[in-house]
Design an enzyme around this catalytic site. Sequence first.
Site, mmCIF file in Angstrom:
data_model
loop_
_atom_site.group_PDB
_atom_site.id
_atom_site.type_symbol
_atom_site.label_atom_id
_atom_site.label_comp_id
_atom_site.label_asym_id
_atom_site.label_seq_id
_atom_site.Cartn_x
_atom_site.Cartn_y
_atom_site.Cartn_z
ATOM 1 N N LYS A 64 0.838 -1.200 0.000
ATOM 2 C CA LYS A 64 0.000 0.000 0.000
ATOM 3 C C LYS A 64 0.877 1.255 0.000
ATOM 4 C CE LYS A 64 -3.792 -2.366 2.340
ATOM 5 N NZ LYS A 64 -4.492 -2.689 3.594
ATOM 6 N N GLN A 123 -5.046 -1.586 10.023
ATOM 7 C CA GLN A 123 -4.930 -2.893 9.381
ATOM 8 C C GLN A 123 -5.522 -3.984 10.277
ATOM 9 O OE1 GLN A 123 -3.512 -3.318 6.200
ATOM 10 N NE2 GLN A 123 -4.095 -5.476 6.322
ATOM 11 N N ASP A 163 -11.455 2.290 4.441
ATOM 12 C CA ASP A 163 -11.880 0.891 4.306
ATOM 13 C C ASP A 163 -13.406 0.750 4.342
ATOM 14 O OD1 ASP A 163 -9.565 -0.484 3.869
ATOM 15 O OD2 ASP A 163 -9.185 -0.970 5.979
#
Length: 284
Positions: free
Chosen positions: A49, A93, A116
């Site tokens: 990422k 994460q 997200d």
Amino acid sequence: MAATLMDGKGLAERIRAEIAEEVRELGEIGLATVLVGDDPASDIYIRLKHRAAGEVGINARDIRLSSQTTEDELLEQVEQLNADDAIDGLLVQLPLPDHIDEARVIRALDPMKDVDGLHPLNFGQLTLGRPTHVGATPMGIMRLLEEYDVPLEGARVVVVGRSDIVGKPVSLLLLHANATVTICHSRTRDLPSVTREADVLVVAVGQAGVVGREDVCEGATVVDIGMNRGEDGVVGDVDPAVAEAAGLFTPVPGGVGPMTIAMLLRSAVRAGRYRRGLLAFPGG
Ligand code: NAP
């Protein structure tokens, strides 16, 4: 018949070039990632990422916290990033260590920064058919289907897996695209009898070979989300022999994976637009 492979890698490259242009127009875009602990798979995802963010000119901040970090310490870190004007997009994460309540951490994210799409506000907006931030993998799947002109209106779509990060949100996006969606999971009885009905089959389970050659109908579009690390490197959830029956098929690697990274960058730019008032955010 051999399936046409859906080239997520090539499409993702083109999308990243578009994003680089958008970032130049918008000026500074900041993306922060928070990783708690030292899970090797999460470490790889975070590195990918950050590399991709750097290539398109996004300022990415890589925050690493020890596996001993308490829930309160993580919440404090999230609060700091919520308040940080240089940060447009923010993700924590997953999975988090067992002693931390993931739902509580997700609720603490500023919804406008939640790239997200996991905060209840963003998830609710998606459920209502008025999507704001939506997870990068479901968005990547939809973009791939669009690129290959896969008809969704009225199509029989089967999604295997009902996680918050892939199965549920992609099912909702497909529903809003007017597909007839069936969602399968670990308690589904006679999975092959359901998958064989699919015009479009989306598999997000995390078990190599959960869908085999005999489990798909001729000419179906098969999207494999799985990334399972084994002796032969990374393999998907779908037996590659499915390519003998499918019309379109995503390779692993090189299918959905690169699309996920590209769509995350797109979400960071979107967060930048929300924060600059260039796009309306509900309640924002
Ligand atoms: P997850 O949270 O573990 O969810 C797995 C889902 O599969 C659950 O809903 C589970 O059902 C269902 N399932 C388990 N065994 C099954 C079986 N035998 N038959 C039917 N359904 C079954 O996983 P996830 O986060 O969605 O990830 C799935 C896979 O996609 C993993 O390999 C992951 O690494 C990969 N992934 C790839 C990307 C990418 O960018 N390519 C992004 C995210 C994830 P229950 O709900 O009943 O337990």
